[in-house]
Design an enzyme around this catalytic site. Sequence first.
Site, PDB file in Angstrom:
ATOM      1  N   LEU A 130      48.745   8.388 -27.511  1.00 45.44           N
ATOM      2  CA  LEU A 130      49.331   9.331 -28.456  1.00 45.44           C
ATOM      3  C   LEU A 130      48.464   9.320 -29.707  1.00 45.44           C
ATOM      4  O   LEU A 130      47.897   8.284 -30.080  1.00 45.44           O
ATOM      5  CB  LEU A 130      50.763   8.918 -28.839  1.00 45.44           C
ATOM      6  CG  LEU A 130      51.840   8.967 -27.759  1.00 45.44           C
ATOM      7  CD1 LEU A 130      53.157   8.423 -28.322  1.00 45.44           C
ATOM      8  CD2 LEU A 130      52.043  10.375 -27.227  1.00 45.44           C
ATOM      9  N   ASP A 131      48.363  10.464 -30.371  1.00 48.91           N
ATOM     10  CA  ASP A 131      47.677  10.498 -31.657  1.00 48.91           C
ATOM     11  C   ASP A 131      48.346   9.525 -32.626  1.00 48.91           C
ATOM     12  O   ASP A 131      49.554   9.255 -32.529  1.00 48.91           O
ATOM     13  CB  ASP A 131      47.712  11.904 -32.256  1.00 48.91           C
ATOM     14  CG  ASP A 131      46.804  12.875 -31.530  1.00 48.91           C
ATOM     15  OD1 ASP A 131      45.951  12.423 -30.735  1.00 48.91           O
ATOM     16  OD2 ASP A 131      46.951  14.094 -31.759  1.00 48.91           O
ATOM     17  N   ARG A 132      47.573   9.052 -33.565  1.00 49.31           N
ATOM     18  CA  ARG A 132      48.090   8.087 -34.536  1.00 49.31           C
ATOM     19  C   ARG A 132      49.338   8.614 -35.250  1.00 49.31           C
ATOM     20  O   ARG A 132      50.293   7.870 -35.468  1.00 49.31           O
ATOM     21  CB  ARG A 132      46.990   7.764 -35.560  1.00 49.31           C
ATOM     22  CG  ARG A 132      47.370   6.732 -36.584  1.00 49.31           C
ATOM     23  CD  ARG A 132      46.188   6.397 -37.478  1.00 49.31           C
ATOM     24  NE  ARG A 132      46.488   5.362 -38.439  1.00 49.31           N
ATOM     25  CZ  ARG A 132      45.610   4.824 -39.267  1.00 49.31           C
ATOM     26  NH1 ARG A 132      44.349   5.234 -39.234  1.00 49.31           N
ATOM     27  NH2 ARG A 132      45.960   3.883 -40.116  1.00 49.31           N
ATOM     28  N   ARG A 236      48.610  20.498 -30.993  1.00 51.58           N
ATOM     29  CA  ARG A 236      48.322  20.808 -32.389  1.00 51.58           C
ATOM     30  C   ARG A 236      47.464  22.063 -32.514  1.00 51.58           C
ATOM     31  O   ARG A 236      47.736  22.939 -33.350  1.00 51.58           O
ATOM     32  CB  ARG A 236      47.641  19.610 -33.049  1.00 51.58           C
ATOM     33  CG  ARG A 236      48.488  18.351 -33.017  1.00 51.58           C
ATOM     34  CD  ARG A 236      47.700  17.088 -33.333  1.00 51.58           C
ATOM     35  NE  ARG A 236      47.236  17.063 -34.707  1.00 51.58           N
ATOM     36  CZ  ARG A 236      46.575  16.032 -35.241  1.00 51.58           C
ATOM     37  NH1 ARG A 236      46.302  14.968 -34.513  1.00 51.58           N
ATOM     38  NH2 ARG A 236      46.187  16.083 -36.510  1.00 51.58           N
TER      39      ARG A 236
END
Length: 314
Positions: A130-132, A236
């Site tokens: 997962l993205d930060r 995103r």
Amino acid sequence: MQRLSVAEDGDGQRLDNYLAKTLKGVPRSALHRIIRSGEVRVNRGRAAADTRLALGDELRLPPVRTADRSDAPAAPPREFPVVFEDEQLLAIDKPAGVAVHGGSGVAFGVIEQLRRARPDARFLELVHRLDRETSGLLLLAKKRSALVRLQDQFRARETGKVYAALVAGHWPARLKVIDVPLHKYLDADGERRVRVAHADDGGGQRSITLVKVAHAYAEHTLLDVTIKTGRTHQIRVHLAQAGHPIVGDDKYGDFAANHAIARGSYLPGLRFERMFLHARRLAFDHPADGRRIELEAALPGDCSRLLAHLGDPY
């Protein structure tokens, strides 16, 4: 030149992930650069970043400069909220702002902290990422066999991943499928970025995102987003290119709007200083017995408070 033979701990791993683990301190952007240039050889041949390694594969690596990590702080032991755990796997609810692993300027992440918190664990590896700034369900394997079987499901798109995303504006209910190719690149600062692929990009990958309106607010929309392809920053970029960036997205969002929400000038009494993207549901087949596992992670408190401040949905 450095030559390595892939041991059991590298069997089934992606080449880029294996190198990141082996060449500690080398930025991922540098690793991808030497892979793309053909300087990394697997069994004497060129390989891609997503090449799956096998036990006994021979790697040839060019000289690389690693960062001096002698003064780097050790990862503090940390447990995360457990959603599901057995002898095969572990599912946690990752908070926003925590990287899943160290690298690219991050000293440590979830995996390093969990390994410190569980010194007796013989095996613990990330199944996916997962993205930060994305919160929510993150899956880890506690056995090599479980890792391989679960990653096979992710590659075959046999898992069900649903994200909650709050976006700016009124999402058109008729827009349910985004099928737009994406292209990864490095910006002038060496940061990984993604854009909609142009006809002359050549490297654009087909990317499919399914979108459903969960709640509409006066100036925002809460979406349930399902990804059919797992591209970097896919949600995103797809939502932003549709004209509805995710609230708090510092790479592809609306800087002025994000700043107003973060400092509390948009909604008096509330500061929201993260990206509103949460992996809320994950479904997969158990790697040992094949039963379908369906996991849920409730919205974090800061996300719920923001929705309450937006007023009643309609």
